[in-house]
Design a protein around this motif. Structure first.
Motif, PDB file in Angstrom:
ATOM      1  N   HIS A 122       0.823  -4.911   3.692  1.00 28.66           N
ATOM      2  CA  HIS A 122       2.218  -4.446   3.597  1.00 28.66           C
ATOM      3  C   HIS A 122       2.489  -3.595   2.357  1.00 28.66           C
ATOM      4  O   HIS A 122       3.143  -2.568   2.458  1.00 28.66           O
ATOM      5  CB  HIS A 122       3.176  -5.642   3.613  1.00 28.66           C
TER       6      HIS A 122
ATOM      7  N   ASN B  73       2.481   0.887   2.213  1.00 28.13           N
ATOM      8  CA  ASN B  73       3.845   1.400   2.052  1.00 28.13           C
ATOM      9  C   ASN B  73       4.077   2.149   0.753  1.00 28.13           C
ATOM     10  O   ASN B  73       5.071   2.861   0.622  1.00 28.13           O
ATOM     11  CB  ASN B  73       4.851   0.257   2.189  1.00 28.13           C
TER      12      ASN B  73
ATOM     13  N   ASP C  31       8.176  -4.158   9.042  1.00 29.09           N
ATOM     14  CA  ASP C  31       7.432  -3.166   8.260  1.00 29.09           C
ATOM     15  C   ASP C  31       7.629  -1.796   8.921  1.00 29.09           C
ATOM     16  O   ASP C  31       7.360  -1.657  10.121  1.00 29.09           O
ATOM     17  CB  ASP C  31       5.933  -3.539   8.220  1.00 29.09           C
ATOM     18  N   PRO C  32       8.121  -0.788   8.169  1.00 29.89           N
ATOM     19  CA  PRO C  32       8.406   0.516   8.788  1.00 29.89           C
ATOM     20  C   PRO C  32       7.197   1.174   9.436  1.00 29.89           C
ATOM     21  O   PRO C  32       7.339   2.041  10.299  1.00 29.89           O
ATOM     22  CB  PRO C  32       8.927   1.355   7.619  1.00 29.89           C
ATOM     23  N   ARG C  33       5.987   0.744   9.063  1.00 33.40           N
ATOM     24  CA  ARG C  33       4.785   1.354   9.631  1.00 33.40           C
ATOM     25  C   ARG C  33       4.314   0.644  10.897  1.00 33.40           C
ATOM     26  O   ARG C  33       3.492   1.152  11.632  1.00 33.40           O
ATOM     27  CB  ARG C  33       3.636   1.337   8.609  1.00 33.40           C
ATOM     28  N   PHE C  34       4.825  -0.556  11.093  1.00 34.89           N
ATOM     29  CA  PHE C  34       4.356  -1.391  12.210  1.00 34.89           C
ATOM     30  C   PHE C  34       5.134  -1.099  13.488  1.00 34.89           C
ATOM     31  O   PHE C  34       6.337  -0.839  13.439  1.00 34.89           O
ATOM     32  CB  PHE C  34       4.559  -2.864  11.872  1.00 34.89           C
TER      33      PHE C  34
ATOM     34  N   PHE D 240      10.700  -7.661   5.211  1.00 38.01           N
ATOM     35  CA  PHE D 240       9.489  -7.770   6.039  1.00 38.01           C
ATOM     36  C   PHE D 240       8.358  -8.505   5.317  1.00 38.01           C
ATOM     37  O   PHE D 240       7.491  -9.109   5.958  1.00 38.01           O
ATOM     38  CB  PHE D 240       9.040  -6.407   6.587  1.00 38.01           C
TER      39      PHE D 240
END
Lengths: 274, 247
Positions: free
Chosen positions: A187, A191, B96-99, A169
């Motif tokens: 990002h 995270n 992105d895991p948060r998106f 990502f």
């Protein structure tokens, strides 16, 4: 039929209980002025070393000061200094770790060798030496402990940044023309926040021990300011005559450290099962 | 004829003081507009390295890369992202895991946000608009891969670079993704390079196939020629093993 509760539910319940307990400790110290009816600095010649009673729930010390009020006000000093120190170490360590992990190169090598050297010395020994050089006072104690505290945050942030930097990502964001500052802020930092914050929570107990330890040795808070470590240090001289003067600040220290340590553990468990 | 993408004499070596591995040896390739080029080869043959070199994620040691006759050798993804997009094997990790999907897709676009265009693209790849509110962890592997394709289209890239994009999917999701790409190739004149170890899959999708072994191109040509009358022993071996697997 007996109903089985899942591990996730148990951890959630534990988390709620620990958060409530931690907040209770914080609120008790924040509202010390409302809860304690006595002045923590008011000496009283007629109430020296009074045993716990209605007027003085935790008794009084060698100068007739209310120990209950001093424990609450002292908690404010200890907890505020601990939170401030953990936050500053977290901020400095995380920024250093992110810069090292993201850009690598000579900056990474220099800062990580500095971290290795810092880790080579026992934290408390360095803290005592530095606090001794800087002199007494809560600020000196915080600097003394902070010199080694940033390292764990920096190393953790660096390792996470290293893996996030090469994540697909992040590559995708690069294809979208995003620059390094954007990638770090949008990002990388969000995270790695969860694991680094968990580390910060587990550091609260250790930091509290460190600050109280320095105050106990006379290198932290300077009397008459109330602080758990310095209260224990002052009262140990007459522990056989007035044990309450040592017991209550000690119990307060132990309970608070247990609560914050356990809160850190439960949060780590919660992150695993979430 | 002008090639949309071209690489000449590309070389790349990885290694340490003791051991060097030449991942690319004098590789030449081209991609025409509206063409689907397949790159086949076993693990370690250099096909993913070639894709990373083309995308700018890795700099070649030597050689030249051209996009519409303009050289872009050594440019980083911030530059190459203007005309190409990568689609990764693990689609979930490319978000992105948060998106939410919406945030991820909007982030990929350099031009002004165009909601109508986004909804249109989602329809093209067979996804519901409602999925935009979800995160990658809440989507299936196939949905994520289709969302990756949607993101690449929404970024308005001319070329898609697909790195083993179906290998992590189940058979039905693989078929869906292949069908979508075929449809996009017809409707949008999509140009793409597919890297896969599965030559059978490439033969159903690509108009031209390039076979790589030990960092070198051992055979290339039209799919019908490469599959029908392979000239190289290694290509024959790949086709044979693909046939055995399908039995």
């Amino acid at each position: 039929m007996k109903k089985r509760i899942s591990r996730k539910k148990v951890i959630k319940i534990k988390l709620v209980i620990m958060v409530v307990l931690a907040l209770s400790v914080v609120f008790l110290t924040l509202f010390a002025g409302v809860i304690a009816k006595n002045d923590p600095y008011q000496t009283c010649a007629t109430s020296i070393r009074t045993a716990p009673c209605v007027d003085y729930p935790f008794g009084t010390d060698n100068l007739g000061r209310c120990i209950f009020a001093r424990v609450l006000y002292g908690g404010r000093t200890t907890i505020a200094a601990t939170f401030a120190l953990v936050f500053i170490s977290f901020a400095i360590g995380t920024v250093i770790g992110m810069v090292c992990g993201y850009f690598g190169g000579i900056i990474d090598r220099i800062l990580m060798r500095l971290a290795d050297i810092t880790l080579g010395f026992p934290q408390m020994v360095v803290a005592i030496a530095v606090a001794g050089i800087l002199g007494g006072g809560i600020k000196s104690a915080m600097i003394a402990l902070g010199i080694t505290m940033w390292v764990s945050f920096a190393r953790l942030a660096r390792s996470h940044t290293f893996s996030i930097r090469s994540a697909a990502f992040v590559q995708t964001a690069r294809f979208a023309g995003k620059n390094d500052a954007y990638i770090i802020m949008v990002h990388v930092f969000p995270n790695l926040l969860a694991p680094v914050l968990t580390n910060a929570l587990t550091q609260i107990g250790t930091t509290m021990i460190g600050l109280s330890g320095l105050s106990f040795l006379g290198l932290g808070v300077i009397p008459p300011a109330a602080e758990w470590g310095s209260m224990i240090s002052e009262a140990r001289a007459y522990i056989q005559i007035a044990p309450w003067a040592v017991i209550y600040p000690s119990v307060a220290t132990i309970i608070t450290i247990i609560i914050f340590n356990y809160l850190g553990d439960v949060i780590m468990d919660y992150r695993e099962v979430r | 004829m002008e090639h949309i993408l071209k690489g000449i004499n590309l070389n790349k070596t990885f290694g340490t003081k003791d051991q060097n591995i030449q991942a690319l040896k004098d590789v030449d390739f081209y991609l025409d507009e509206g063409e689907l080029l397949g790159i086949a080869g076993e693990s370690g043959s250099g096909k993913s390295t070639l894709l990373n070199v083309i995308s700018g994620l890795i700099r070649p040691d030597s050689g030249e890369l051209f996009y519409r006759e303009q050289e872009y050798t050594g440019k980083d993804p911030a530059h190459t992202g203007r005309f190409l997009q990568m689609i990764f094997q693990d689609a979930k990790s490319s978000f992105d895991p948060r998106f939410t999907m919406e945030c991820s897709l909007l982030e990929s676009r350099r031009k002004k946000t165009d909601r109508d265009a986004l909804c249109g693209i989602l329809k093209e790849v067979g996804l519901d608009e409602k999925l935009l509110k979800r995160k990658a962890s809440e989507l299936s592997g196939g949905q994520c891969q289709r969302m990756s394709i949607a993101r690449a289209l929404y970024s308005e890239a001319d070329i898609l670079l697909c790195d083993e994009i179906t290998s992590a999917l189940d058979v039905s999701s693989q078929a869906q993704v292949v069908e979508i790409l075929k449809k996009l190739n017809v409707e949008r004149k999509l140009s793409a390079i597919f890297v896969s170890h599965d030559i059978a899959l490439l033969s159903t999708l690509c108009t031209r196939i390039m076979v790589m072994k030990d960092g070198q191109v051992v055979e290339q040509g039209l799919t019908t020629d490469v599959i029908g009358t392979p000239g190289n022993e290694y290509t024959k071996l790949l086709i044979e093993s693909a046939r055995k697997q399908s039995l």
